[in-house]
Design a protein around this motif. Structure first.
Motif, mmCIF file in Angstrom:
data_model
loop_
_atom_site.group_PDB
_atom_site.id
_atom_site.type_symbol
_atom_site.label_atom_id
_atom_site.label_comp_id
_atom_site.label_asym_id
_atom_site.label_seq_id
_atom_site.Cartn_x
_atom_site.Cartn_y
_atom_site.Cartn_z
ATOM 1 N N LEU A 114 0.830 -1.210 0.000
ATOM 2 C CA LEU A 114 0.000 0.000 0.000
ATOM 3 C C LEU A 114 0.863 1.257 0.000
ATOM 4 C CD1 LEU A 114 -2.693 -1.194 2.567
ATOM 5 C CD2 LEU A 114 -2.979 -0.986 0.089
ATOM 6 N N ALA A 115 1.958 1.220 0.739
ATOM 7 C CA ALA A 115 2.871 2.368 0.739
ATOM 8 C C ALA A 115 3.478 2.575 -0.644
ATOM 9 C CB ALA A 115 3.965 2.170 1.786
ATOM 10 N N ARG A 116 3.786 1.503 -1.344
ATOM 11 C CA ARG A 116 4.343 1.596 -2.695
ATOM 12 C C ARG A 116 3.323 2.147 -3.687
ATOM 13 N NH1 ARG A 116 8.783 1.641 -5.346
ATOM 14 N NH2 ARG A 116 8.305 -0.057 -6.773
ATOM 15 N N PHE A 117 2.051 1.778 -3.520
ATOM 16 C CA PHE A 117 1.031 2.312 -4.428
ATOM 17 C C PHE A 117 0.948 3.825 -4.288
ATOM 18 C CE2 PHE A 117 -1.547 -1.900 -3.996
ATOM 19 C CZ PHE A 117 -0.626 -2.546 -4.798
ATOM 20 N N GLY A 118 0.924 4.296 -3.051
ATOM 21 C CA GLY A 118 1.106 5.711 -2.770
ATOM 22 C C GLY A 118 -0.047 6.638 -3.077
ATOM 23 N N THR A 119 -1.290 6.177 -2.926
ATOM 24 C CA THR A 119 -2.430 7.028 -3.255
ATOM 25 C C THR A 119 -3.310 7.261 -2.019
ATOM 26 O OG1 THR A 119 -4.020 5.282 -3.801
ATOM 27 C CG2 THR A 119 -2.452 5.926 -5.528
ATOM 28 N N LEU A 139 -3.633 -6.854 21.675
ATOM 29 C CA LEU A 139 -3.256 -7.594 20.485
ATOM 30 C C LEU A 139 -2.129 -6.889 19.737
ATOM 31 C CD1 LEU A 139 -6.805 -8.471 19.100
ATOM 32 C CD2 LEU A 139 -5.287 -9.957 20.407
ATOM 33 N N HIS A 140 -1.110 -7.657 19.365
ATOM 34 C CA HIS A 140 0.008 -7.140 18.585
ATOM 35 C C HIS A 140 -0.070 -7.746 17.192
ATOM 36 C CE1 HIS A 140 4.667 -6.541 18.189
ATOM 37 N NE2 HIS A 140 3.970 -5.843 17.328
ATOM 38 N N TYR A 141 -0.708 -7.036 16.294
ATOM 39 C CA TYR A 141 -0.814 -7.473 14.916
ATOM 40 C C TYR A 141 0.166 -6.649 14.061
ATOM 41 C CZ TYR A 141 -5.080 -10.189 15.929
ATOM 42 O OH TYR A 141 -5.997 -11.100 16.410
ATOM 43 N N ASP A 142 -0.362 -5.875 13.133
ATOM 44 C CA ASP A 142 0.495 -5.096 12.233
ATOM 45 C C ASP A 142 0.258 -3.598 12.392
ATOM 46 O OD1 ASP A 142 1.790 -7.343 10.673
ATOM 47 O OD2 ASP A 142 -0.332 -7.816 10.422
ATOM 48 N N GLN A 143 -0.088 -3.199 13.604
ATOM 49 C CA GLN A 143 -0.339 -1.789 13.870
ATOM 50 C C GLN A 143 0.885 -0.934 13.555
ATOM 51 O OE1 GLN A 143 -1.139 -4.351 15.873
ATOM 52 N NE2 GLN A 143 -2.988 -3.971 17.085
ATOM 53 N N ALA A 144 2.060 -1.428 13.897
ATOM 54 C CA ALA A 144 3.279 -0.650 13.686
ATOM 55 C C ALA A 144 3.558 -0.446 12.201
ATOM 56 C CB ALA A 144 4.459 -1.342 14.365
ATOM 57 N N ALA A 145 3.475 -1.505 11.427
ATOM 58 C CA ALA A 145 3.716 -1.391 9.988
ATOM 59 C C ALA A 145 2.679 -0.488 9.330
ATOM 60 C CB ALA A 145 3.691 -2.776 9.348
ATOM 61 N N ALA A 146 1.438 -0.574 9.774
ATOM 62 C CA ALA A 146 0.382 0.266 9.203
ATOM 63 C C ALA A 146 0.634 1.736 9.503
ATOM 64 C CB ALA A 146 -0.976 -0.165 9.738
ATOM 65 N N LEU A 147 1.054 2.045 10.731
ATOM 66 C CA LEU A 147 1.325 3.435 11.059
ATOM 67 C C LEU A 147 2.501 3.955 10.255
ATOM 68 C CD1 LEU A 147 0.603 5.887 12.839
ATOM 69 C CD2 LEU A 147 2.387 5.097 14.416
ATOM 70 N N ALA A 149 3.531 3.011 7.308
ATOM 71 C CA ALA A 149 3.099 3.216 5.923
ATOM 72 C C ALA A 149 2.217 4.449 5.805
ATOM 73 C CB ALA A 149 2.356 1.976 5.431
ATOM 74 N N LEU A 150 1.335 4.646 6.782
ATOM 75 C CA LEU A 150 0.447 5.806 6.733
ATOM 76 C C LEU A 150 1.229 7.114 6.880
ATOM 77 C CD1 LEU A 150 -2.469 6.765 6.478
ATOM 78 C CD2 LEU A 150 -2.684 6.552 8.963
ATOM 79 N N LEU A 151 2.219 7.133 7.745
ATOM 80 C CA LEU A 151 3.051 8.323 7.902
ATOM 81 C C LEU A 151 3.802 8.639 6.611
ATOM 82 C CD1 LEU A 151 4.412 7.673 11.491
ATOM 83 C CD2 LEU A 151 3.023 9.642 10.793
ATOM 84 N N ARG A 152 4.281 7.616 5.941
ATOM 85 C CA ARG A 152 4.959 7.850 4.664
ATOM 86 C C ARG A 152 3.993 8.439 3.636
ATOM 87 N NH1 ARG A 152 9.497 6.319 1.702
ATOM 88 N NH2 ARG A 152 9.132 6.096 -0.545
ATOM 89 N N LEU A 153 2.791 7.874 3.581
ATOM 90 C CA LEU A 153 1.812 8.385 2.620
ATOM 91 C C LEU A 153 1.399 9.814 2.959
ATOM 92 C CD1 LEU A 153 -0.469 5.301 1.900
ATOM 93 C CD2 LEU A 153 1.407 6.223 0.542
ATOM 94 N N ASP A 154 1.249 10.123 4.235
ATOM 95 C CA ASP A 154 0.938 11.501 4.619
ATOM 96 C C ASP A 154 2.001 12.459 4.100
ATOM 97 O OD1 ASP A 154 -1.497 11.205 5.883
ATOM 98 O OD2 ASP A 154 -0.672 11.137 7.914
ATOM 99 N N ALA A 155 3.261 12.068 4.230
ATOM 100 C CA ALA A 155 4.349 12.924 3.764
ATOM 101 C C ALA A 155 4.323 13.082 2.243
ATOM 102 C CB ALA A 155 5.688 12.355 4.213
ATOM 103 N N THR A 197 9.523 1.899 7.163
ATOM 104 C CA THR A 197 8.791 1.876 5.890
ATOM 105 C C THR A 197 9.594 2.539 4.796
ATOM 106 O OG1 THR A 197 6.669 1.954 7.059
ATOM 107 C CG2 THR A 197 6.645 2.538 4.728
ATOM 108 N N ASP A 198 10.204 3.676 5.106
ATOM 109 C CA ASP A 198 11.028 4.369 4.111
ATOM 110 C C ASP A 198 12.167 3.486 3.619
ATOM 111 O OD1 ASP A 198 9.468 6.648 4.217
ATOM 112 O OD2 ASP A 198 10.820 7.738 5.568
ATOM 113 N N LEU A 199 12.805 2.757 4.517
ATOM 114 C CA LEU A 199 13.901 1.874 4.121
ATOM 115 C C LEU A 199 13.433 0.851 3.088
ATOM 116 C CD1 LEU A 199 15.737 1.114 7.499
ATOM 117 C CD2 LEU A 199 16.689 2.329 5.534
ATOM 118 N N HIS A 200 12.282 0.242 3.339
ATOM 119 C CA HIS A 200 11.764 -0.764 2.414
ATOM 120 C C HIS A 200 11.372 -0.140 1.072
ATOM 121 C CE1 HIS A 200 11.454 -3.128 6.123
ATOM 122 N NE2 HIS A 200 11.447 -4.184 5.345
ATOM 123 N N CYS A 201 10.669 0.966 1.125
ATOM 124 C CA CYS A 201 10.215 1.587 -0.125
ATOM 125 C C CYS A 201 11.380 2.194 -0.905
ATOM 126 C CB CYS A 201 9.162 2.652 0.182
ATOM 127 S SG CYS A 201 7.588 1.978 0.759
#
Length: 210
Positions: A114-119, A139-147, A149-155, A197-201
């Motif tokens: 989703l971060a790569r799609f970027g919309t 519960l520890h799911y993927d909250q960290a990864a989602a945040l 990615a969302l911060l990257r998209l906000d930027a 997230t930035d490192l991966h993208c």
């Protein structure tokens, strides 16, 4: 929807070709999940990355669907291939899998895609995920990864979707503080999640054509 082995849908080759191919003694899915390819001392990064880019372009949509319909290793790998090649036609499928969160480990790869799609549509999916799962303080799911990615998209988009989650004593802080093993972990700050997230993208951007 119950998982199906790719053999059941006529794509029995996809796990061996795309998921379990070995690099430095490790299968591809494990290299992706660990982030080992980001380390400067891993000797296999160039070969691993070239094959990843090639496979992301070569795999067809039916093969990707076969992987997404199976277990977490296949889903994680498929999401990476989708994200690397920016197959935006899989946005809804990725979003459904993320929001359902029925399999471990693969959610971070959905967030990467989703971060790569970027919309704005991708930011809405991530926002919906955090609305649903940050209140689940046990519960520890993927909250960290989602945040992250969302911060990257906000930027990238000039939006502020993450603000309600990251305000002082807001949902993010409450979630982290409720989980003892995360409370004092230096990696669980919004800025650190954005950096990851930035490192991966940026890794994908550095090897792929825009």
């Amino acid at each position: 929807m119950p998982s199906q082995h790719p053999e059941e849908v006529g794509h029995g080759h996809v796990v061996e070709r795309y998921v379990t191919r070995m690099y430095g003694g490790l299968p591809r899915y494990l290299v992706l999940n660990s982030g080992r390819f980001l380390g400067p001392r891993w000797w296999h990064t160039t070969r691993f990355t070239r094959h990843l880019i090639t496979d992301a372009a070569a795999i067809n949509d039916e093969e990707l669907e076969a992987l997404l319909g199976y277990e977490w290793r296949s889903r994680l790998t498929a999401a990476w291939l989708i994200g690397v090649d920016r197959r935006e036609q899989f946005r809804a499928r990725i979003g459904d899998l993320l929001l359902t969160s029925e399999a471990c480990y693969s959610g971070g790869a959905y967030c990467f895609a989703l971060a790569r799609f970027g919309t704005h549509a991708d930011a809405e999916i991530l926002t919906a995920y955090l609305d649903r799962y940050l209140p689940c303080t046990d519960l520890h799911y993927d909250q960290a990864a989602a945040l992250g990615a969302l911060l990257r998209l906000d930027a990238l988009l000039g939006t502020r979707h993450a603000d309600p989650f990251t305000q002082p004593d807001g949902p993010w802080e409450q979630w982290v503080n409720a989980l003892v093993h995360l409370r004092d972990h230096p990696g669980y700050t919004p800025s650190e999640q954005r950096r990851w997230t930035d490192l991966h993208c940026d890794f994908a951007n550095g090897w792929c054509q825009p």
